[in-house]
Every structure is written in structure tokens, then in C-alpha cells.
Write an enzyme that holds these catalytic residues in place. Structure first.
Site, PDB file in Angstrom:
ATOM      1  N   HIS A 125       1.641  -3.824   1.187  1.00 39.46           N
ATOM      2  CA  HIS A 125       1.699  -2.139   0.141  1.00 39.46           C
ATOM      3  C   HIS A 125       1.623  -2.907  -0.986  1.00 39.46           C
ATOM      4  O   HIS A 125       0.986  -1.992  -1.842  1.00 39.46           O
ATOM      5  CB  HIS A 125       3.262  -1.508   0.059  1.00 39.46           C
ATOM      6  CG  HIS A 125       3.086  -0.071   0.015  1.00 39.46           C
ATOM      7  ND1 HIS A 125       3.705   0.532   0.390  1.00 39.46           N
ATOM      8  CD2 HIS A 125       2.487   0.353  -0.250  1.00 39.46           C
ATOM      9  CE1 HIS A 125       3.982   1.528  -0.325  1.00 39.46           C
ATOM     10  NE2 HIS A 125       2.850   1.971  -0.127  1.00 39.46           N
ATOM     11  N   HIS A 160       6.231  -4.354   3.149  1.00 40.75           N
ATOM     12  CA  HIS A 160       6.124  -4.252   1.693  1.00 40.75           C
ATOM     13  C   HIS A 160       5.245  -4.499   1.213  1.00 40.75           C
ATOM     14  O   HIS A 160       4.238  -5.000   0.689  1.00 40.75           O
ATOM     15  CB  HIS A 160       8.144  -5.034   1.665  1.00 40.75           C
ATOM     16  CG  HIS A 160       8.251  -3.651   1.241  1.00 40.75           C
ATOM     17  ND1 HIS A 160       8.986  -2.747   1.599  1.00 40.75           N
ATOM     18  CD2 HIS A 160       9.876  -4.188   2.530  1.00 40.75           C
ATOM     19  CE1 HIS A 160       9.900  -1.686   1.532  1.00 40.75           C
ATOM     20  NE2 HIS A 160      10.663  -2.422   2.245  1.00 40.75           N
ATOM     21  N   HIS A 182       8.939  -6.393   9.217  1.00 36.10           N
ATOM     22  CA  HIS A 182       8.989  -5.636   7.642  1.00 36.10           C
ATOM     23  C   HIS A 182       8.753  -5.899   6.536  1.00 36.10           C
ATOM     24  O   HIS A 182       8.001  -4.826   6.219  1.00 36.10           O
ATOM     25  CB  HIS A 182      11.017  -5.476   8.307  1.00 36.10           C
ATOM     26  CG  HIS A 182      11.218  -4.551   6.881  1.00 36.10           C
ATOM     27  ND1 HIS A 182      11.712  -3.512   7.297  1.00 36.10           N
ATOM     28  CD2 HIS A 182      12.081  -4.740   5.640  1.00 36.10           C
ATOM     29  CE1 HIS A 182      11.865  -2.550   6.212  1.00 36.10           C
ATOM     30  NE2 HIS A 182      11.878  -2.984   5.074  1.00 36.10           N
ATOM     31  N   GLU A 183       9.514  -7.305   5.941  1.00 38.15           N
ATOM     32  CA  GLU A 183       9.083  -7.109   4.715  1.00 38.15           C
ATOM     33  C   GLU A 183       7.682  -7.865   4.681  1.00 38.15           C
ATOM     34  O   GLU A 183       7.335  -7.825   3.238  1.00 38.15           O
ATOM     35  CB  GLU A 183       9.521  -9.385   4.390  1.00 38.15           C
ATOM     36  CG  GLU A 183      11.483  -8.737   4.505  1.00 38.15           C
ATOM     37  CD  GLU A 183      11.844  -8.320   4.326  1.00 38.15           C
ATOM     38  OE1 GLU A 183      10.547  -7.581   2.355  1.00 38.15           O
ATOM     39  OE2 GLU A 183      13.182  -7.650   4.224  1.00 38.15           O
TER      40      GLU A 183
END
Length: 689
Positions: free
Chosen positions: A483, A480, A476-477
Site C-alpha cells: 500500500h 501494508h 499482513h505486513e
């Protein structure tokens, strides 16, 4: 440099970023930023250009943002009294600077003058988007208010920043103030050996070494310590003691957050109304995909309605299961929920989640994740070790570089900081530590970021072994981080994760899907001793158990989103009523039945109150983005989950595109259509395929 916090080097000299440098360096950054703004403000409105106004404004605060971001970063990972004092000294000054910026009549006059030029009218693409977003930033910050209104906005922003900082300090201090030392090892019956050993090592490292034949075990309110107790320990009194301690965080003196919460509801509402909005959610969401507070609440309530029957059935089933095995009837106590749910899951699926942990050594997980994303998105990630590792703020921290696989261009670098300590805040997060340059007029420079968490640390001579949930968190991190690192927009304020908050979770939540695929898991899930992959029988049990209590898990997130929106939509009640009673009223039908009252998470909910804005009126974004990710992943499933062509499209249209266009348009470019609102419900098994 005389001002180490202003050093632009990619490899940050953390040993020079000491608390005594915070005040002089940030004040110097404020002075330099003001000089840049003065150069914009004092232009002749008749001769303004895109470069002299919009672009110059986009770059005016880069140095200050980076330096203050490093202060905030250190406050999160290496908090101490000297740093806290220095940050609190500067917080009003920094807040005042950023609050005044869009209220500056000279700047606003020049920006509007440019917006009326032929050059502005002829802008296209990302330049037109930057002008549009800049005008909205000024207007929604109060640029058109009268003098009295601008003074009040400044006061509100300053007070909100101070209150939010105090909330965060109370949460951290209350968490760190608690420890439980156990001498009787029989009380730990049921706790997996790895957690018992971690508790023993924690006691030894924190002033309770074994002595005179006695061995001590230390437990705290940090997630890797308390969650296994609530899930596995047979001793109900021990589970109750830790749960009650956790429920007190932020609720009692000297770390009581009640006044801070009430103040933030009041201040946010006043700000929204001053800017012409009915309430804070409408102010926050006008520029997000949901568009309004009512629309976001309707989204939450629609998911609630579609989840409620399964939620009730799962709760009834758990109560019946506990009754069969213990003879007790009625709702469970909150410290019984995870314990009996784990027993039910084991009975139904013959699946012990801890059996997976030996296959998830943290370094192997990272290497596999880099391999997977490398194949999909065309990247190469390389760790710097030994003497090549740059300075770090703690020895646990590691450093990596990210390259484009085709061109070998250095796209960015990042740190990892995975294990808990007293000076570090709870949870997991990504921090965009510095924006590189992507404007074609200058040489491209790398982005810099961080992934941090609070995972179970190494113990007993074993590497750090993660739960499958921890693995999902790391993926998940990293979503980010990609991105941020892959951001390719030429203007900093539109780049990377600077997108609508109900869109920002799409890349992070999408990446979690690869934690459930056999081919992907085989690239990293290998036994830390033997190197063997997860046995097929264990893998099938994991997949079968994936949807276990899917409705309960979904309803928990929906309850947070409903609480957030409903309280911000009723600020007068939130600022004066009994918060516990009000939350129970608003969340009727959302909460797991309990034999005792359960205090709301409100008092330690840093997402909502640890920042003047944060996720306030926006916690629904997690579920909104989960709908997007469930739908977007269907394209990978149809074309191949390691398909580089699909990955290239996602990189081009989502990861690299930042806020260069409306998020709904970016999503349609990737999927070729609008999102399917039922995609998440299908994935959770709450409706048919």
C-alpha cells in the site's frame, strides 16, 4: 552532511544517526519547516494559487516528517537510554510544531483565501480532494477556535504526546524486566524441541551458560518465548507463572500505566469537546468509513450478536473436553485456555500446527510471497546481499528493492527486521520510512519502508522456522508495505497508507488469504531439509482446522473493539472507576469464562495508548476491514487467485490510489458494488454459504 537525519538519500546511513545528532538535526528540520511555512503565510491573499498554498503546504514538512520518523523508528528497534533521552527532549517541541500548524492564523487566512478563488472552484479529481482534505485538517484541528481555545489545544496535544510516550516506555521496560530461568528440563515436557532449544540458546546468550553439567532454559514475556509455553507445556504451574507475569505488565510500579491510561481518556475527551464533538469517538470517526462512535459500536455489537451462540458453544465444548480428560469441571483458568484448546484441536483434526513449521523457513516464505505478489500485481522484488546491502541498524536486518515488472521502474525499497531483542518493541508493524515523489513535475523517486516483527529466531543450526500464524503476519505486513510502496498519488499527504483507518487494513488482511491456498503455498511452503511441499494429508488437516474456535477468535477481537469504544464513549467513568471492574462490566458476554479474574489488556495495549491517537476509538477497524477483505477476496476466488487482471484492478483502485477519493468509492471501483456485510461470517463458518 552536517545533519545526517536530514540526508534525503534512499540508502540511509544508520551508523551516522546517533543519539547525539537527534537534538541538533531535528531542531534544524523544525527551523527549515518553519521557513517554508513562513513563505506560505506571508503571501498576498489576493495572488494565492494552488501551487503556492495547498501544494506548498503538502511539501513543507516532508523533511521534518522523515527525520522525526527515523527517530521514532530507531526508538522502536534500537531503544536505549541516550536515544530515549534525546527523543523525550524533542518530543514537546515537535508536538508543539505540528499542533500549532493548523492553528496558525496566517496560514489559515491564506488557505481560506485560496479556497475562495476561481481556481479552487475549478479544481477536479485529486487536486480537489487535496483541497477538501486540507480544509478539514485545519477545521478538525481547531483552526476556528478562539485564542484561548488554541492555547488549550496546544497544551492538550503536548501532554498527550508525553503521556503516550511514557506508556510505551513502561510497557517495554516491564516486558524486559522479567525473565524466568529453568534448570529442571522435565518441567518443559510437552514443549516442542525447537522451542526447548531456543530457550537453551537464549539462556546461554543472556548470562546463563551451561556449567558443571547443568543446562539452563530462559523464558521471557516476548511472544516467541511465552506463547509456546502457554500452548504446549504440561506443567500447569509453569504456565501459570508466565501468564501471571504477563498479566502484571503495566499494572504495577515502577512501570504502572494506570495513571497514563486515565490521563489519555480525560485529555482525549477534553480535546473532542473543545472542537465541538460530543466525545472522542465522534471526533476520530467523522472522516472514517464508520462516521460516528455509535455506528462503530453498532457494527461491533451486531457482529457480537451473530457470533455469540457459536462462542458459547465453543466455550462449553472446551470445558467439557477438559473435564473428560482431567476430571476438573467449570471454567478454565486463563493459563489453561490455549493448552486445552490445542489438545482439543489435535484430537478433533489429528493436526499439530508445529508439523507445519519445517515448511516455513523465513527466507522461503519471503521468496514465495514475492513470487505470488509479483504475479498478481506485476512486481519484481530483489534482495541486496553481501557488499550490496546498505547500512542497517542490526545485522538481522535485510534490504530489498521493488520494481514494476513491465517497466522495470524502481518503485521503492524496504528493510525487514524479524527477530526479537531487548531494544526492540513487541508486535509486528510496517513503517513508511520515507515518501518518494510521484508528482509529475519532478522525477519519480522510490518510497522506503520497513517490515518488522518478533518471530522465533534461528536456533540449533536451523533457519528461522515460522508458525503458520507467523506466515500470515508477514503477508499482513507486506500488504501494508505494498500500500505504501505502490502509492501513486502525486500529493504526499494523500498517498500510500494515508487513508481512513477502517480502510487501511484492507490490503494487509486481504493478503493473508494467500496463506491458505494450495497453489500459493506450493510456491513457498517447502521443507527446509528436503524441499518437499506440504503433504496433501497435512494440508487438508490444516484447512479443516482453519475454522477451529473461529467464534472465540472473533470474539477476542470484538472484545478489544468494544472495550476501546465503550471506554472512550464513557470517559468520565474511564478516568475514575476501577478499570478492571469497569472492563468486566462493559465486556459482559464478550469474555471467555474464567475460573479467576483476568485483568484487561488495557495496561499494555500499545495500539490504544502508545500514541496520542493510534488506534484509539478505532480498534474496530480490524474487523471492519476484515469484512471488506473477505468480500474483496471473493472476486479473486471467482476470477482466479493468481489472476493478474484482478490483481491489476486491485493495484489500480486500492493499492496505488491512497486517499485520492472516498474509500467507499475506491472499494466500489474495485468490486463494482458496496461490500457484503455477511462475507466475514460466511468465511468463518458462522453462517451458511
Amino acid at each position: 552532511m552536517n545533519h545526517p537525519f536530514l540526508d534525503p538519500a534512499l540508502e540511509v546511513r544508520w551508523t551516522r544517526l546517533t543519539p547525539d545528532r537527534v537534538v541538533p538535526d531535528i531542531r534544524e528540520a523544525l527551523r527549515r519547516a518553519e521557513d517554508r511555512l513562513a513563505a506560505i503565510r506571508t503571501q498576498d491573499p489576493a495572488s494565492v494559487t494552488f501551487a503556492s498554498t495547498i501544494l506548498a503546504l503538502d511539501e513543507a514538512t516532508v523533511e521534518l516528517n522523515r527525520a522525526w520518523g527515523w527517530v521514532s523508528h530507531l526508538d522502536s528497534v534500537n531503544n536505549g537510554p541516550e536515544l530515549r533521552a534525546a527523543r523525550n527532549t524533542l518530543l514537546p517541541e515537535v508536538t508543539d510544531f505540528f499542533t500549532k500548524l493548523p492553528l496558525d492564523e496566517g496560514l489559515w487566512r491564506v488557505i481560506k483565501a485560496f479556497a475562495d478563488t476561481a481556481e479552487a472552484r475549478d479544481l477536479e479529481g485529486v487536486e480537489a480532494r487535496l483541497l477538501e482534505e486540507t480544509l478539514k485538517d485545519f477545521r478538525t484541528s481547531g483552526a476556528d477556535l478562539d485564542a484561548a481555545g488554541k492555547v488549550r489545544i496546544q497544551a492538550l496535544e503536548s501532554e498527550m504526546a508525553t503521556v503516550a510516550q511514557k506508556f510505551s516506555e513502561n510497557e517495554l521496560d516491564a516486558t524486559n524486566a522479567y525473565e524466568l530461568i529453568i534448570e529442571d528440563a522435565t518441567r518443559l515436557r510437552g514443549l516442542p524441541a525447537s522451542f526447548v532449544e531456543a530457550a537453551r540458546e537464549s539462556a546461554e546468550q543472556n548470562g546463563h551458560p551451561a556449567a558443571k553439567g547443568k543446562v539452563f532454559y530462559r523464558f521471557t514475556l516476548q511472544a516467541p518465548s511465552i506463547f509456546p509455553v502457554l500452548k504446549y507445556v504440561d506443567d500447569a504451574d509453569l504456565r501459570k507463572e508466565l501468564w501471571e507475569a504477563s498479566s502484571r505488565v503495566g499494572r504495577f510500579d515502577p512501570h504502572n500505566n494506570t495513571d497514563a491510561i486515565r490521563s489519555l481518556f480525560r485529555l482525549r475527551h477534553e480535546k473532542a469537546q473543545l472542537l465541538g464533538y460530543r466525545h472522542f469517538p465522534d471526533f476520530v470517526l467523522e472522516r472514517r468509513m464508520a462516521r460516528s462512535g455509535e455506528a462503530a459500536l453498532a457494527f461491533v455489537e451486531d457482529l457480537h450478536a451473530k457470533t455469540k451462540a457459536a462462542f458459547d458453544a465453543e466455550n462449553a465444548e472446551l470445558e467439557a473436553f477438559r473435564s473428560r480428560h482431567s476430571g476438573e469441571t467449570g471454567p478454565l483458568a486463563p493459563w489453561e485456555q490455549a493448552y486445552w484448546a490445542e489438545k482439543l484441536r489435535r484430537e478433533r483434526f489429528d493436526f499439530d500446527e508445529e508439523a507445519l513449521r519445517p515448511y516455513f523457513a523465513v527466507d522461503s516464505v519471503l521468496d514465495g510471497m514475492f513470487t505470488i505478489t509479483g504475479r498478481i500485481f506485476g512486481l519484481r522484488v530483489a534482495q541486496r546481499t553481501g557488499g550490496k546491502r546498505p547500512e542497517v541498524w542490526h545485522d538481522d536486518v535485510q534490504f530489498y528493492d521493488v520494481f514494476d515488472a513491465a517497466s522495470d521502474a524502481h518503485l521503492g525499497s524496504f528493510y525487514t527486521d524479524w527477530f526479537p531483542r531487548k531494544s526492540k518493541r513487541s508486535g509486528a508493524w510496517m513503517h513508511d520510512l520515507a515518501e518518494g515523489n510521484r508528482h509529475p513535475s519532478r522525477a519519480s523517486t522510490p518510497h522506503l519502508g520497513l517490515m518488522a516483527g518478533n518471530m522465533t529466531p534461528p536456533s540449533g543450526g536451523r533457519p528461522a522456522l515460522l508458525s503458520h500464524s507467523d506466515v500470515e503476519t508477514i503477508f499482513h505486513e507486506f500488504g501494508h508495505l505494498l500500500h505504501h510502496i505502490l502509492g501513486d498519488v502525486p500529493y504526499r499527504s494523500l498517498n500510500g497508507t494515508s487513508v481512513a483507518w477502517d480502510f487501511v487494513e484492507l490490503p494487509s488482511q486481504l493478503l493473508e488469504n494467500w496463506c491458505w491456498d494450495r497453489a500459493a503455498l506450493d510456491l513457498f511452503a517447502r521443507h527446509y531439509k528436503t524441499g518437499e511441499t506440504i503433504p496433501e494429508e497435512l494440508f487438508q488437516k490444516m484447512i479443516a482446522a482453519r475454522r477451529f474456535h473461529a467464534a472465540r477468535g472473533q470474539m477476542r477481537q470484538l472484545s478489544f473493539a468494544k472495550m476501546d469504544l465503550a471506554l472512550h464513549l464513557q470517559p468520565e467513568r474511564a478516568a475514575s472507576a476501577d478499570l478492571d471492574a469497569l472492563c468486566r462490566e462493559l465486556l459482559d458476554g464478550y469474555l471467555v469464562p474464567s475460573s479467576v479474574p483476568v485483568p484487561p489488556i488495557l495496561y499494555r495495549f500499545g495500539h490504544l495508548f502508545g500514541d496520542p491517537l493510534g488506534y484509539a476509538a478505532g480498534y474496530y477497524s480490524y474487523k471492519w476491514a476484515e469484512v471488506l477483505d473477505a468480500d474483496a477476496f471473493s472476486r479473486f476466488q471467482g476470477e482466479g487467485i493468481l489472476n493478474p487482471d484482478t490483481g491489476a484492478d486491485f493495484r489500480r483502485h486500492i493499492l496505488s490510489a491512497g486517499n485520492s477519493d472516498d474509500p467507499a468509492i475506491l472499494y466500489r471501483r474495485f468490486m463494482g458494488r458496496d461490500p457484503d456485510p455477511d462475507a466475514l461470517l460466511r468465511r468463518l463458518g458462522l453462517i451458511g454459504a
